[in-house]
Design a protein around this motif. Structure first.
Motif: not given
Length: 316
Positions: A148-159, A169-178
């Motif tokens: 992956p490209a360098p730099g600060p990054r948060v990865v979200l697994g979306m089912s 409605a936005p799911d909690p994992a998406l809201a948390f990751a954002y």
């Protein structure tokens, strides 16, 4: 904004020390207090046992942790607690008192060969708050995927197993990751794997999925991911989002994407209808075992709402 603390579980092990350092920075970013907890069952005379989870005099682990942090600049508000209980029984319950629960991948107990201890597994499955498990350094990831490209990054697994409609409605994992991406000034890397190849039994002459079908499946998944991500774009306008839509092994794609990431976010498995049992899905379980970055397991919307109602906190 939650008024609950971030809670870090410590036991004197190197794993818990790494988790504590991660929790210190997380509490600072969230502008939240940090509660440092050590659960240890003390030996008492028969019939004189205190209630499980009762506060106890400072343990040696808490004393040493407090001493190690004394005088360090830039710390969040700290509190220290020793609980008279086994970690396995009390740590999952602490989620009701936290906006985030942080622990190492393994503590002092268990087998040295385990990649994830029983306490981490129990908390990820049962706690009423998001749980972050901080792994040991040096986990190898065997993959042919590009770095992956360098730099600060948060990865979200979306089912891709559940509806990804734009009006949901936005799911909690998406809201948390954002939110995690926003407080870190990091980009949000969304990984979604759609099932392919399709395994089917077919008699001679029956239709089988083609390459064109795969292209259509990928295009549909990519569009739906974009629509779901857009539901929070106005809330976090400064967060750059990149989507990775790939066929096949969701866990493998997530573990590969975790290389160099600040955090990997996955959702807890949604319980089956009429079943009260909380579960970790196979993808979440695999990511906890193998990802080289800290992993956050986020409860379902229903679980978070029930916890918020019990504490009077905002579920968001």
């Amino acid at each position: 904004m939650s008024t609950l603390p971030v809670i870090a579980a410590v036991d004197g092990s190197d794993d818990s020390t790494r988790a504590l350092e991660w929790a210190l920075e997380e509490a600072r970013l969230r502008e939240a207090p940090l509660r440092i907890v050590h659960a240890v069952r003390t030996a008492t005379p028969r019939g004189a046992e205190p209630p499980a989870g009762a506060a106890a005099p400072d343990s040696s682990v808490i004393v040493e942790t407090r001493q190690a942090l004394t005088g360090r600049p830039g710390l969040p508000e700290l509190s220290f607690t020793t609980l008279d209980s086994t970690a396995a029984s009390i740590l999952p319950e602490l989620g009701a008192e936290a906006q985030l629960l942080v622990l190492g991948s393994r503590g002092r107990g268990g087998f040295a060969s385990l990649l994830l201890g029983s306490n981490g597994m129990a908390c990820a499955r049962d706690a009423d708050s998001p749980v972050v498990v901080v792994p040991r350094p040096g986990r190898d990831v065997h993959t042919d995927a590009p770095e992956p490209a360098p730099g600060p990054r948060v990865v979200l697994g979306m089912s891709a197993e559940f509806p990804l409609t734009a009006d949901a409605a936005p799911d909690p994992a998406l809201a948390f990751a954002y939110r995690e991406a926003a407080i870190r000034s990091a980009r949000l890397h969304v990984v979604c794997a759609y099932p392919w190849p399709v395994v089917a039994w077919a008699a001679a002459g029956e239709y089988l999925p083609s390459a064109a079908d795969q292209e259509a499946a990928e295009a549909e998944c990519r569009q739906l991911v974009a629509e779901r991500v857009a539901t929070l774009k106005d809330t976090y306008p400064l967060v750059t989002v990149e989507a990775e839509v790939s066929p096949g092994d969701a866990a493998g794609h997530l573990v590969a994407a975790a290389r160099g990431a600040d955090l990997v976010v996955v959702g807890r498995h949604r319980p089956r209808a009429f079943s009260p049992v909380r579960m970790l899905g196979s993808v979440t379980h695999a990511v906890l075992l193998h990802a080289p970055a800290p992993v956050a397991v986020v409860p379902t919307a229903q679980e978070l709402a029930e916890a918020a109602a019990a504490t009077g906190e905002d579920a968001a």
